[in-house]
Design a protein around this motif. Structure first.
Motif, PDB file in Angstrom:
ATOM      1  N   THR A  24     -34.287 -49.091 -29.669  1.00  0.00           N
ATOM      2  CA  THR A  24     -32.765 -49.631 -30.990  1.00  0.00           C
ATOM      3  C   THR A  24     -32.985 -50.016 -32.307  1.00  0.00           C
ATOM      4  O   THR A  24     -34.192 -51.133 -32.417  1.00  0.00           O
ATOM      5  CB  THR A  24     -31.505 -50.138 -29.849  1.00  0.00           C
ATOM      6  OG1 THR A  24     -30.616 -49.635 -30.659  1.00  0.00           O
ATOM      7  CG2 THR A  24     -31.703 -51.237 -29.877  1.00  0.00           C
ATOM      8  N   TYR A  25     -32.117 -50.290 -32.483  1.00  0.00           N
ATOM      9  CA  TYR A  25     -32.061 -50.756 -34.579  1.00  0.00           C
ATOM     10  C   TYR A  25     -30.847 -51.920 -34.634  1.00  0.00           C
ATOM     11  O   TYR A  25     -30.010 -51.120 -34.159  1.00  0.00           O
ATOM     12  CB  TYR A  25     -33.103 -49.659 -35.542  1.00  0.00           C
ATOM     13  CG  TYR A  25     -31.505 -48.582 -35.614  1.00  0.00           C
ATOM     14  CD1 TYR A  25     -30.689 -48.358 -35.394  1.00  0.00           C
ATOM     15  CD2 TYR A  25     -32.318 -47.569 -34.332  1.00  0.00           C
ATOM     16  CE1 TYR A  25     -29.602 -47.194 -35.843  1.00  0.00           C
ATOM     17  CE2 TYR A  25     -32.089 -46.451 -34.210  1.00  0.00           C
ATOM     18  CZ  TYR A  25     -30.657 -46.129 -35.285  1.00  0.00           C
ATOM     19  OH  TYR A  25     -30.168 -44.670 -35.459  1.00  0.00           O
ATOM     20  N   ASP A  26     -31.073 -52.438 -35.548  1.00  0.00           N
ATOM     21  CA  ASP A  26     -29.926 -53.096 -36.043  1.00  0.00           C
ATOM     22  C   ASP A  26     -29.992 -52.890 -37.640  1.00  0.00           C
ATOM     23  O   ASP A  26     -31.356 -53.056 -38.090  1.00  0.00           O
ATOM     24  CB  ASP A  26     -29.543 -54.411 -36.004  1.00  0.00           C
ATOM     25  CG  ASP A  26     -29.037 -54.807 -34.697  1.00  0.00           C
ATOM     26  OD1 ASP A  26     -28.324 -53.883 -33.631  1.00  0.00           O
ATOM     27  OD2 ASP A  26     -29.336 -55.596 -33.722  1.00  0.00           O
ATOM     28  N   TYR A  27     -28.955 -53.430 -37.926  1.00  0.00           N
ATOM     29  CA  TYR A  27     -29.554 -52.844 -39.082  1.00  0.00           C
ATOM     30  C   TYR A  27     -28.296 -54.074 -40.203  1.00  0.00           C
ATOM     31  O   TYR A  27     -27.422 -54.810 -40.524  1.00  0.00           O
ATOM     32  CB  TYR A  27     -28.448 -51.333 -40.031  1.00  0.00           C
ATOM     33  CG  TYR A  27     -28.820 -51.359 -41.897  1.00  0.00           C
ATOM     34  CD1 TYR A  27     -29.638 -51.434 -42.745  1.00  0.00           C
ATOM     35  CD2 TYR A  27     -27.283 -52.054 -42.658  1.00  0.00           C
ATOM     36  CE1 TYR A  27     -29.825 -51.444 -43.675  1.00  0.00           C
ATOM     37  CE2 TYR A  27     -27.598 -52.158 -44.314  1.00  0.00           C
ATOM     38  CZ  TYR A  27     -28.532 -51.695 -45.168  1.00  0.00           C
ATOM     39  OH  TYR A  27     -28.703 -51.235 -45.792  1.00  0.00           O
ATOM     40  N   ASP A  28     -29.107 -54.825 -41.027  1.00  0.00           N
ATOM     41  CA  ASP A  28     -28.587 -56.579 -41.425  1.00  0.00           C
ATOM     42  C   ASP A  28     -28.332 -56.086 -43.286  1.00  0.00           C
ATOM     43  O   ASP A  28     -28.941 -55.972 -44.160  1.00  0.00           O
ATOM     44  CB  ASP A  28     -29.829 -57.419 -41.615  1.00  0.00           C
ATOM     45  CG  ASP A  28     -29.075 -58.631 -42.554  1.00  0.00           C
ATOM     46  OD1 ASP A  28     -28.055 -58.652 -43.108  1.00  0.00           O
ATOM     47  OD2 ASP A  28     -30.352 -59.642 -42.377  1.00  0.00           O
ATOM     48  N   ALA A  29     -26.711 -55.316 -43.800  1.00  0.00           N
ATOM     49  CA  ALA A  29     -26.556 -55.284 -44.752  1.00  0.00           C
ATOM     50  C   ALA A  29     -26.447 -56.115 -45.949  1.00  0.00           C
ATOM     51  O   ALA A  29     -27.319 -55.825 -46.563  1.00  0.00           O
ATOM     52  CB  ALA A  29     -24.517 -54.282 -44.218  1.00  0.00           C
ATOM     53  N   GLU A  30     -26.553 -57.660 -45.366  1.00  0.00           N
ATOM     54  CA  GLU A  30     -26.862 -58.430 -46.565  1.00  0.00           C
ATOM     55  C   GLU A  30     -28.068 -58.340 -47.267  1.00  0.00           C
ATOM     56  O   GLU A  30     -28.384 -58.394 -48.304  1.00  0.00           O
ATOM     57  CB  GLU A  30     -26.973 -60.189 -46.060  1.00  0.00           C
ATOM     58  CG  GLU A  30     -26.923 -61.001 -46.992  1.00  0.00           C
ATOM     59  CD  GLU A  30     -26.180 -62.517 -46.054  1.00  0.00           C
ATOM     60  OE1 GLU A  30     -26.703 -63.285 -47.101  1.00  0.00           O
ATOM     61  OE2 GLU A  30     -25.593 -62.602 -45.438  1.00  0.00           O
TER      62      GLU A  30
END
Length: 706
Positions: free
Chosen positions: A376-382
């Motif tokens: 799975t994956y996460d997105y770091d918008a900052e």
């Protein structure tokens, strides 16, 4: 001159310099190498080693204005050539085990033995330990890198057809990728009981002159076809290109092993493995159990563990995760790179806002493949960055057979060693915040794994416990502690280290952040912090030489940290600070996280100082008398030690729990054996008999000399 060849020549010049070849002869060698046709860097380096071995070079070149660097360089030149070349290749060049064997014509084991012998010789000459010699070598390496060859002066290569060189048979099966994934995971060597052949003589003639091929070409062709078919299937399953699949560790592993079998047929390696069918079977098994999509590979490793008599769920899960770890880390890096490489080209707004049906087809398929394969994956918008990890619905469903602790380890897979400590990187400063986070993750995982031992032991009574995974995690944990707590730089150097502001900030965060509560990391940090406060955090000399081993009772010398040489008695500097702050105060909890070798030094210091109560508190064993009798025994002796030397680990019980660890130490010129026993969560000097004090008694020494 193409870029690859240019770099190979630069590295060859560096090796020649390290081997003591003067600049004029180095230039001659580079000219010859430039005329040759080489497909690999290892082939170039093999020729460079041969040139250095056969060249006469009595004068030693000045490589550095610093006296210590120059003296070490000159000391290296006095070593036997095999030791010298093994030392240089190990410390200054990056090669696989099989490449090392091709370059040196030694087995990798023999190469390591020669490198070890070289460091031991240098350590004796410099009156220090091998760990410090490694640090001195690192500093010398910077001087070597400042020497640059004059490649522009080399004559242009001529178009010639070189005569074929006679073939050589090498020393043994090359240790490809640590012996193969299955071997590393199962704790066995690929072809476990095969003898190690001697280096063979040079042979002439072609393959056609040999009576028969060792391995039938048809069977090798079948293996080649199997690998190719598996790669096609894997490319489709993973959503990766052919080139990306070819760079995966699992593929390079099996292709290297297949190439070795072909090389045996070509006569490049001595044929000493009589059971050829077994070799083919093992390679086939490795192909079938490793060139698989992630979920299938983990399950195959779990099932394969039973063949190694690992019937318990925990042991099978341990082997499966250990077997998959490199591949998992490899795929995480590949998927993260693919998700991030086109992050700005998809749209002018943050692409994490996309719904799946709005994504470009290529991107949508990639994300589906990631999820289908248990990631799975996460997105770091900052930071506009994707992070990939194992998990998600597919993972939970497919991994239900695994022990829950091992499932969590997969979902919190540690970072690769290379990403934490990049080799030859422009990054110079350790990332202490990252190190603290990663070390805590590893520590928690290791504690859970060791807690599972009791569950296995209850089923297997006194049977063997497979601990490949915690030992693997323990190595990286030790390296992180070395930099985070002991102050080493990013490459592991611990010489003349000063506590810097970033490291002090990391320490304070560990002491304050509740996440580190009840952790060994907090105990180790507090150990240094308490003494550091007394000095305004201008740490005394020797603080970075303290070794911590909180898991020693489980791991023993698996990741042992070298020896002490020439330690003054009574103790001075930071060792005295520890003695006064912790040992004399009876702070057992603080001492538990120390490497046992430090406790030996505190024990001898207490004897010399007449602190018999402290010495007694550092002793254990079934035969230890009460204190009154102990005081009578030691009171009959006189202890006045010269600097103690060569305190080093010599062995001990290494099954499941290390209840006893053995060391040796040189006192008054005598080598003394010391046993340490685990009692109350820490190691203590084992009391054996009243006579154990005779060898360290000054009066006894005087009687002997008279």
């Amino acid at each position: 001159m193409d870029q690859s060849k240019t770099q190979w020549l630069i590295e060859a010049d560096q090796l020649l310099l390290q081997l003591g070849v003067p600049i004029e002869q180095r230039q001659d060698c580079l000219a010859q190498l430039n005329q040759g046709q080489f497909d690999t860097k290892s082939a170039v380096m093999k020729e460079a080693v041969h040139f250095a071995r056969t060249s006469a070079h009595d004068e030693i070149e000045k490589v550095s204005p610093h006296a210590d660097d120059q003296e070490l360089h000159e000391s290296i030149q006095t070593l036997p050539f095999t030791q010298k070349s093994s030392l240089s290749l190990h410390h200054y060049h990056v090669f696989s085990e099989s490449d090392i064997e091709r370059i040196t014509s030694l087995s990798y084991k023999e190469h390591k033995e020669q490198e070890e012998a070289a460091r031991s010789t240098l350590a004796d000459r410099w009156q220090t330990d091998k760990a410090q010699i490694s640090q001195f070598l690192e500093l010398l390496g910077k001087a070597y890198k400042r020497q640059e060859p004059n490649l522009e002066a080399l004559p242009e290569p001529q178009e010639t057809s070189p005569e074929p060189e006679p073939q050589k048979k090498m020393s043994k099966w090359p240790a490809v990728a640590a012996g193969g994934i299955l071997a590393a995971a199962a704790g066995v060597i690929f072809l476990l009981n095969d003898p190690i052949p001697e280096v063979a003589e040079e042979v002439s003639g072609s393959v056609e002159e040999q009576e028969e091929l060792v391995y039938e070409e048809s069977k090798l062709a079948e293996l080649d076809a199997l690998i190719k078919n598996r790669k096609i299937e894997l490319s489709e399953a993973l959503g990766l290109s052919e080139d990306e699949v070819n760079r995966l560790n699992m593929i390079m592993n099996v292709e290297s092993q297949l190439q070795f079998l072909r090389d045996v047929n070509e006569g490049y390696y001595e044929n000493t493995h009589s059971d050829h069918e077994r070799m083919l079977t093992m390679l086939t098994q490795e192909i079938e159990t490793t060139i698989l999509p992630p979920m299938q590979m983990i399950e195959a490793g779990y099932n394969l563990a039973e063949e190694y008599e690992m019937t318990h769920e925990i042991m099978r899960s341990d082997m499966a995760v250990n077997m998959f770890m490199d591949t998992g880390q490899n795929l995480i890096q590949v998927y993260e790179q693919k998700l991030n490489e086109n992050i700005d080209s998809i749209a002018p707004w943050n692409r994490s806002y996309y719904k799946d049906d709005e994504l470009p087809e290529k991107e949508r398929v990639l994300r589906e493949k990631i999820k289908t394969n248990g990631f799975t994956y996460d997105y770091d918008a900052e930071n506009a960055e994707f992070t990939v990890m194992m998990g998600g619905d597919v993972f939970e469903e497919e991994m239900a057979f695994m022990h829950p602790v091992h499932q969590e380890i997969l979902k919190n897979m540690p970072l690769t060693y290379e990403s934490l400590f990049p080799h030859n990187s422009i990054q110079k400063d350790p990332d202490y915040g990252l190190y603290a986070k990663e070390a805590l993750n590893l520590e928690e995982q290791m504690k859970k794994l060791y807690e599972l031992n009791e569950e296995v032991r209850s089923d297997k009574e006194n049977g063997h416990l497979y601990q490949g995974l915690p030992h693997r995690l323990g190595f990286q944990y030790s390296e992180l502690v070395n930099r985070l707590i002991s102050g080493a730089d990013i490459s592991g150097n611990r010489m003349n280290v000063e506590l810097n502001e970033d490291q002090l900030t990391a320490w304070e965060n560990i002491l304050e952040d509740r996440a580190f509560e009840d952790s060994y990391l907090r105990e180790m940090t507090a150990f240094h912090y308490t003494i550091g406060e007394q000095y305004g955090f201008v740490m005394p000399d020797g603080w970075s030489e303290i070794d911590f081993s909180p898991f020693y009772q489980m791991q023993g010398a698996v990741h042992d940290v070298g020896i002490f040489s020439a330690v003054e008695m009574p103790l001075e500097g930071y060792m005295k600070d520890i003695y006064d702050n912790y040992v004399a105060e009876g702070s057992v909890e603080a001492l538990k996280v120390l490497h046992p070798k430090h406790l030996i030094l505190f024990y001898f210091n207490a004897l010399q100082q007449g602190d018999y109560e402290i010495a007694y508190s550092l002793m254990g064993g079934e035969d230890l008398p009460d204190y009154a009798r102990f005081e009578e025994i030691v009171g009959e002796h006189s202890f006045e030690f010269e600097p103690v030397n060569k305190l080093s680990y010599t062995g001990g019980s290494q099954t499941n729990e290390v209840s006893e660890a053995n060391f040796s130490i040189q006192i008054h010129g005598n080598q003394i054996d010391i046993s340490m026993v685990a009692e109350g969560g820490m190691y203590k000097v084992k009391y054996t008999s009243e006579g154990m004090f005779n060898m360290i008694d000054m009066k006894s020494e005087e009687e002997v000399s008279n």
